[in-house]
Design a protein around this motif. Structure first.
Motif, PDB file in Angstrom:
ATOM      1  N   HIS A 157     -33.373   7.582 -13.359  1.00  0.00           N
ATOM      2  CA  HIS A 157     -32.952   7.253 -11.995  1.00  0.00           C
ATOM      3  C   HIS A 157     -33.553   8.195 -10.952  1.00  0.00           C
ATOM      4  O   HIS A 157     -33.636   7.837  -9.777  1.00  0.00           O
TER       5      HIS A 157
ATOM      6  N   ASN B  50     -43.408   2.933 -13.267  1.00  0.00           N
ATOM      7  CA  ASN B  50     -43.109   2.100 -14.427  1.00  0.00           C
ATOM      8  C   ASN B  50     -42.719   2.982 -15.613  1.00  0.00           C
ATOM      9  O   ASN B  50     -42.828   4.215 -15.549  1.00  0.00           O
TER      10      ASN B  50
ATOM     11  N   MET C  50     -41.748  -2.298 -15.964  1.00  0.00           N
ATOM     12  CA  MET C  50     -40.375  -2.176 -15.466  1.00  0.00           C
ATOM     13  C   MET C  50     -40.196  -0.879 -14.673  1.00  0.00           C
ATOM     14  O   MET C  50     -40.696   0.176 -15.048  1.00  0.00           O
ATOM     15  N   SER C  51     -39.455  -0.960 -13.571  1.00  0.00           N
ATOM     16  CA  SER C  51     -39.182   0.223 -12.752  1.00  0.00           C
ATOM     17  C   SER C  51     -38.109   1.081 -13.424  1.00  0.00           C
ATOM     18  O   SER C  51     -37.026   0.584 -13.743  1.00  0.00           O
TER      19      SER C  51
ATOM     20  N   GLN D  59     -36.148   3.317 -12.223  1.00  0.00           N
ATOM     21  CA  GLN D  59     -34.949   3.495 -11.400  1.00  0.00           C
ATOM     22  C   GLN D  59     -33.950   2.353 -11.574  1.00  0.00           C
ATOM     23  O   GLN D  59     -32.759   2.527 -11.310  1.00  0.00           O
ATOM     24  N   LYS D  60     -34.421   1.198 -12.031  1.00  0.00           N
ATOM     25  CA  LYS D  60     -33.544   0.043 -12.186  1.00  0.00           C
ATOM     26  C   LYS D  60     -32.993  -0.099 -13.604  1.00  0.00           C
ATOM     27  O   LYS D  60     -32.327  -1.086 -13.916  1.00  0.00           O
ATOM     28  N   ALA D  61     -33.269   0.873 -14.456  1.00  0.00           N
ATOM     29  CA  ALA D  61     -32.835   0.786 -15.852  1.00  0.00           C
ATOM     30  C   ALA D  61     -31.321   0.903 -15.949  1.00  0.00           C
ATOM     31  O   ALA D  61     -30.713   1.808 -15.368  1.00  0.00           O
ATOM     32  N   ALA D  62     -30.697  -0.021 -16.670  1.00  0.00           N
ATOM     33  CA  ALA D  62     -29.261   0.029 -16.915  1.00  0.00           C
ATOM     34  C   ALA D  62     -28.980   0.932 -18.119  1.00  0.00           C
ATOM     35  O   ALA D  62     -29.891   1.360 -18.826  1.00  0.00           O
TER      36      ALA D  62
ATOM     37  N   GLN E 290     -30.304  -0.469 -21.404  1.00  0.00           N
ATOM     38  CA  GLN E 290     -31.755  -0.334 -21.526  1.00  0.00           C
ATOM     39  C   GLN E 290     -32.154   1.116 -21.811  1.00  0.00           C
ATOM     40  O   GLN E 290     -33.068   1.380 -22.596  1.00  0.00           O
TER      41      GLN E 290
END
Length: 588
Positions: free
Chosen positions: A319, A325, A355-356, A358-361, A364
């Motif tokens: 984050h 990526n 995939m970005s 910062q958007k990783a849940a 993931q």
């Protein structure tokens, strides 16, 4: 007739016993007004009604919420100063000196300057001392002085993976806080960054509620630094650059291995490139000359190794990264992860390469974490550490300890939790200065810093105890240190030493670390075993030769009687026998 009269008496009816003689009457005590009042008082008190119990006040959630307060780190350590090594007056003096010296050595080495330290401890009273530590380092810029010395958890080393003495940004500011608590006096700092620039002197205290520095006074200095102590003219030093720290604390001074004297002696042993002048509270002056004229190899900063990162840290890094990526994140934020390997890890985790981060849940991130742990990666870099070295270990031991035998070894780097570390060991054996009927003396270092307390809780001590010393000819009781005229020194160098507490007094018992310590000790132990066995063989051979030499004259007399030779021939035979014996001794 008498029997019948007895039977007429009912069984449950008891006979009347004869009355006892009347007891003598007690003496009559006449009541005075005072005694009458005392006797009447309890009765009056008993007559009063009991007070009604107070009703229990029940607090609501709102009342409890109003009591909640944020606790600053300064407030916490004010009440728990024992966690930082200030749990006794004697230990407080040692910790104060240690933190100031560690900062001075780190500053000099980072600036590429051979350290030149002056340490002066002055006794103000039986329970109060003034500590002055001066170095010839690069100095501190004006804007940073208040925060470095007046704010806990403020420093430059916590967020970097690089071998250093300090790690947390607590030490010297905690020493200032302890002085503030026990004497009410601020810490005084004078610093120069160059001969052509003015210096600055501050008196600083800590606002423990806000963990912020409070500047009591400040002034600009001209010329070189002030002397460490005007009363100690013998140790005056003038540097174009450097820092001088002065604290007044409540403490006690004691001599011995666990005192300031022992700490400074061991510091000089582990830092042969430093020159240290120390003036004790009793006025005794100690000079530890520089042995090595070159600085040790500068340690390098490295990025964390993926195998040493936990899931929560990985999620935080995802984050906070600036990478665009997943591949660039893995390749840029970690060591030993090339772009192709990063792509394989992303695919194994089921994540898109583009995939970005910062958007990783969380799910993931957990998949990525499992893929990282399953990936085969190279071990962390090992050339980032700065060991003392076998040669300097031996020089340090020989300088401080007189012995008959010395041995040292420096292991290859290893890894624990993704952090590289290295173990060095040395020992000194024999000689008249070491007691032979006592347990061995342990000297422990972590990143060149002596560890004087919590010896039994340290991984170094546990590893020494678990070593089978009888294999090397040393006596050892079960579960105890060996008993021999010997000093064992162990040094651990790492980008992050796992201490057992904030006071940094003992190394945690990670299996990887204990394994390397044992291997290092076994290495020097084998060398010692060869020396001891060789000595035993030589002693045995010498004993046999002494017997032969004792009986050579008798052999000559016997030959003279048997062969009938004259005295001159007999002497020649004895000389030949002695010469043969001497040649065999030299061949051995």
């Amino acid at each position: 007739m008498a029997k019948r009269q007895l039977e007429l008496i009912p069984r449950n009816e008891k006979k009347e016993r004869p009355a006892k003689k009347a007891a003598s009457k007690p003496a009559i005590v006449r009541a005075t007004p005072k005694t009458a009042a005392k006797r009447a008082a309890p009765k009056a008190a008993a007559a009063k009604p009991a007070p009604a119990s107070k009703p229990i006040v029940r607090l609501t959630a709102t009342d409890l919420a109003a009591r909640q307060r944020e606790i600053s780190v300064s407030e916490f350590f004010t009440k728990n100063r024992h966690l930082l090594g200030f749990d006794s007056p004697a230990k407080a003096l040692l910790t104060t000196v240690k933190e100031a010296v560690d900062n001075a050595l780190d500053a000099c080495e980072e600036a590429g300057i051979l350290p030149d330290l002056v340490i002066v401890i002055s006794e103000i009273s039986e329970t109060r001392y003034k500590v002055v530590v001066q170095d010839n380092g690069p100095g501190i810029v004006k804007a940073q002085i208040p925060r470095i010395f007046g704010q806990l958890l403020y420093g430059s080393k916590f967020h970097t993976l690089r071998q250093a003495r300090g790690q947390q940004g607590i030490g010297i500011s905690a020493a200032g806080m302890y002085g503030q608590l026990t004497t009410g006096k601020p810490i005084r700092i004078a610093s120069h960054t160059g001969s052509k620039k003015p210096g600055h002197e501050y008196e600083i205290q800590i606002d423990t509620k806000r963990n912020q520095p409070v500047i009591v006074s400040e002034r600009e200095l001209d010329g070189n630094q002030p002397e460490p102590d005007k009363e100690k003219r013998a140790v005056q030093r003038a540097f174009d650059h450097g820092t001088r720290v002065e604290l007044e604390i409540e403490a006690t001074y004691k001599k011995g291995r666990h005192s300031v004297d022992g700490y400074i002696e061991q510091t000089a042993m582990a830092n042969p490139h430093a020159s240290v002048t120390y003036v004790a509270p009793d006025g005794e002056r100690h000079e530890y000359a520089r042995v090595a004229q070159e600085l040790p190899k500068a340690p390098l900063e490295i990025k964390p190794h993926p195998h040493g990162v936990e899931l929560g840290i990985l999620l935080k890094m995802l984050h906070e990264t600036k990478a665009r990526n997943i591949v660039s994140f893995l390749h840029g934020e970690f060591s030993r992860v090339s772009a192709p390997v990063a792509e394989e890890i992303a695919k194994a985790a089921g994540l898109a390469v583009s995939m970005s981060p910062q958007k990783a849940a969380r799910e993931q991130a957990e998949s990525l974490y499992k893929a990282i742990q399953a990936a085969k990666l190279m071990a962390p870099q090992s050339n980032v550490l700065s060991p003392i070295g076998e040669e300097l270990l031996l020089e340090g031991l020989k300088k401080q300890i007189t012995a008959d035998f010395y041995a040292a070894t420096s292991r290859s780097p290893a890894v624990y939790r993704g952090n590289p570390f290295l173990v060095e060991a040395a020992l000194a054996y024999g000689g008249g200065s070491l007691p032979g009927d006592e347990l061995i003396t342990m000297i422990r270092f972590a990143n060149r810093v002596p560890l004087l307390y919590q010896q039994s809780a340290c991984a170094i001590t546990k590893s020494v105890i678990q070593t089978t010393w009888k294999t090397y000819g040393i006596q050892q009781s079960r579960g105890a240190l060996p008993a021999a005229p010997m000093v064992v020194m162990v040094h651990i160098a790492s980008v992050w030493v796992p201490f057992t507490s904030e006071s940094k007094e003992a190394v945690a018992s990670y299996p990887e670390i204990m394994k390397e310590i044992k291997l290092a000790i076994q290495d020097v132990g084998r060398k010692l075993g060869l020396y001891i066995r060789r000595g035993l063989r030589e002693a045995d051979a010498e004993k046999k030769r002494s017997y032969i030499e004792k009986y050579i004259p008798h052999i000559g007399i016997a030959l003279q009687e048997i062969l009938g030779i004259d005295d001159k021939r007999k002497e020649k035979v004895c000389a030949t026998l002695k010469d043969t014996l001497e040649r065999s001794r030299n061949n051995d």
